[in-house]
Design a protein around this motif. Structure first.
Motif, PDB file in Angstrom:
ATOM      1  N   ILE A  46       1.359  52.702  -0.642  1.00 13.79           N
ATOM      2  CA  ILE A  46       2.316  51.704  -0.145  1.00 13.79           C
ATOM      3  C   ILE A  46       3.049  50.980  -1.273  1.00 13.79           C
ATOM      4  N   CYS A  47       2.718  51.295  -2.534  1.00 16.30           N
ATOM      5  CA  CYS A  47       3.375  50.620  -3.661  1.00 16.30           C
ATOM      6  C   CYS A  47       4.003  51.630  -4.620  1.00 16.30           C
ATOM      7  N   ARG A  48       3.189  52.138  -5.543  1.00 16.17           N
ATOM      8  CA  ARG A  48       3.715  52.966  -6.630  1.00 16.17           C
ATOM      9  C   ARG A  48       4.186  54.337  -6.171  1.00 16.17           C
ATOM     10  N   SER A  49       3.384  55.048  -5.399  1.00 13.87           N
ATOM     11  CA  SER A  49       3.790  56.414  -5.031  1.00 13.87           C
ATOM     12  C   SER A  49       5.010  56.448  -4.109  1.00 13.87           C
ATOM     13  N   PRO A  50       5.173  55.503  -3.174  1.00 10.88           N
ATOM     14  CA  PRO A  50       6.433  55.510  -2.425  1.00 10.88           C
ATOM     15  C   PRO A  50       7.647  55.192  -3.304  1.00 10.88           C
ATOM     16  N   ILE A  51       7.462  54.289  -4.268  1.00 12.00           N
ATOM     17  CA  ILE A  51       8.555  54.006  -5.207  1.00 12.00           C
ATOM     18  C   ILE A  51       8.905  55.284  -5.960  1.00 12.00           C
ATOM     19  N   ALA A  52       7.885  55.984  -6.458  1.00 12.41           N
ATOM     20  CA  ALA A  52       8.128  57.226  -7.205  1.00 12.41           C
ATOM     21  C   ALA A  52       8.794  58.274  -6.320  1.00 12.41           C
ATOM     22  N   GLU A  53       8.360  58.393  -5.083  1.00 11.31           N
ATOM     23  CA  GLU A  53       8.972  59.350  -4.148  1.00 11.31           C
ATOM     24  C   GLU A  53      10.443  59.017  -3.910  1.00 11.31           C
ATOM     25  N   ALA A  54      10.727  57.744  -3.661  1.00 11.18           N
ATOM     26  CA  ALA A  54      12.106  57.321  -3.394  1.00 11.18           C
ATOM     27  C   ALA A  54      12.995  57.546  -4.615  1.00 11.18           C
ATOM     28  N   VAL A  55      12.483  57.225  -5.799  1.00 12.72           N
ATOM     29  CA  VAL A  55      13.253  57.423  -7.027  1.00 12.72           C
ATOM     30  C   VAL A  55      13.511  58.911  -7.244  1.00 12.72           C
ATOM     31  N   PHE A  56      12.494  59.740  -7.048  1.00 12.30           N
ATOM     32  CA  PHE A  56      12.653  61.186  -7.226  1.00 12.30           C
ATOM     33  C   PHE A  56      13.696  61.725  -6.245  1.00 12.30           C
ATOM     34  N   GLU A  57      13.587  61.339  -4.988  1.00 13.26           N
ATOM     35  CA  GLU A  57      14.544  61.772  -3.956  1.00 13.26           C
ATOM     36  C   GLU A  57      15.956  61.327  -4.324  1.00 13.26           C
ATOM     37  N   ASN A  58      16.107  60.103  -4.789  1.00  9.99           N
ATOM     38  CA  ASN A  58      17.410  59.584  -5.188  1.00  9.99           C
ATOM     39  C   ASN A  58      17.981  60.358  -6.375  1.00  9.99           C
ATOM     40  N   GLU A  59      17.142  60.645  -7.347  1.00 10.89           N
ATOM     41  CA  GLU A  59      17.598  61.371  -8.539  1.00 10.89           C
ATOM     42  C   GLU A  59      18.015  62.805  -8.208  1.00 10.89           C
TER      43      GLU A  59
END
Length: 169
Positions: free
Chosen positions: A27-40
């Protein structure tokens, strides 16, 4: 009966490289990483090459949305179309994903303890790609503010940028 387009979609999916982001509760780091990866991958036009998901080591928050501070941090950094429900990692994930990234050493130890003996998946720290050398992405969950979420976002962005530069065609 399958159609030609279903076969083509299956072929495209099998050619994609797959990444799974992992943290303790998803609910914190891995969703941020997923969203950033998807955005990139969207910005780079690489959605046909990559697939990304995130999951938890522990099932504390299954089916919950990310922490409001994580979602606010994403929005403040221009990622407004992200939605996610927490899930726990499964044994099948080790067959499905090419890379599984943990955020800290405890994540890596947990992943390696459940990883099947014969497995093609690479288990790595996402921060090992950080151009600033900050290898550990600290859990901001117990912080009183959102500063740790912004720091996690910045670390994820740097790490994912280097990773994609290295591994994209």
């Amino acid at each position: 009966m399958s159609t030609d387009s279903e076969y083509q979609n299956a072929a495209i999916m099998s050619q994609k490289k797959r990444v799974l982001m992992i943290c303790l509760g998803n609910i914190c780091r891995s969703p941020i990483a997923e969203a950033v990866f998807e955005n990139e991958i969207s910005k780079r036009g690489l959605k046909n090459q990559w697939e990304v998901e995130s999951a938890a080591i522990m099932g504390y928050h299954i089916n919950k949305i990310p922490d409001h501070r994580a979602l606010t941090t994403l929005k403040e950094n221009g990622i407004i179309n992200y939605s996610h429900r927490a899930r726990q990692i499964t044994q099948n994930d080790f067959d499905k994903f090419d890379w599984i990234f943990g955020m800290d050493n405890e994540n890596i130890q947990d992943l390696n303890s459940i990883k099947p003996k014969k497995c093609k998946t690479r288990v790595e720290l996402l921060g090992s790609y950080d151009s600033s050398g900050e290898v550990i992405i600290q859990d901001p969950y117990y912080d009183n503010n959102s500063a740790g979420f912004q720091k996690a976002y910045e670390q994820c962005l740097r790490s994912i940028t280097v990773f994609l530069d290295k591994h994209s065609d």
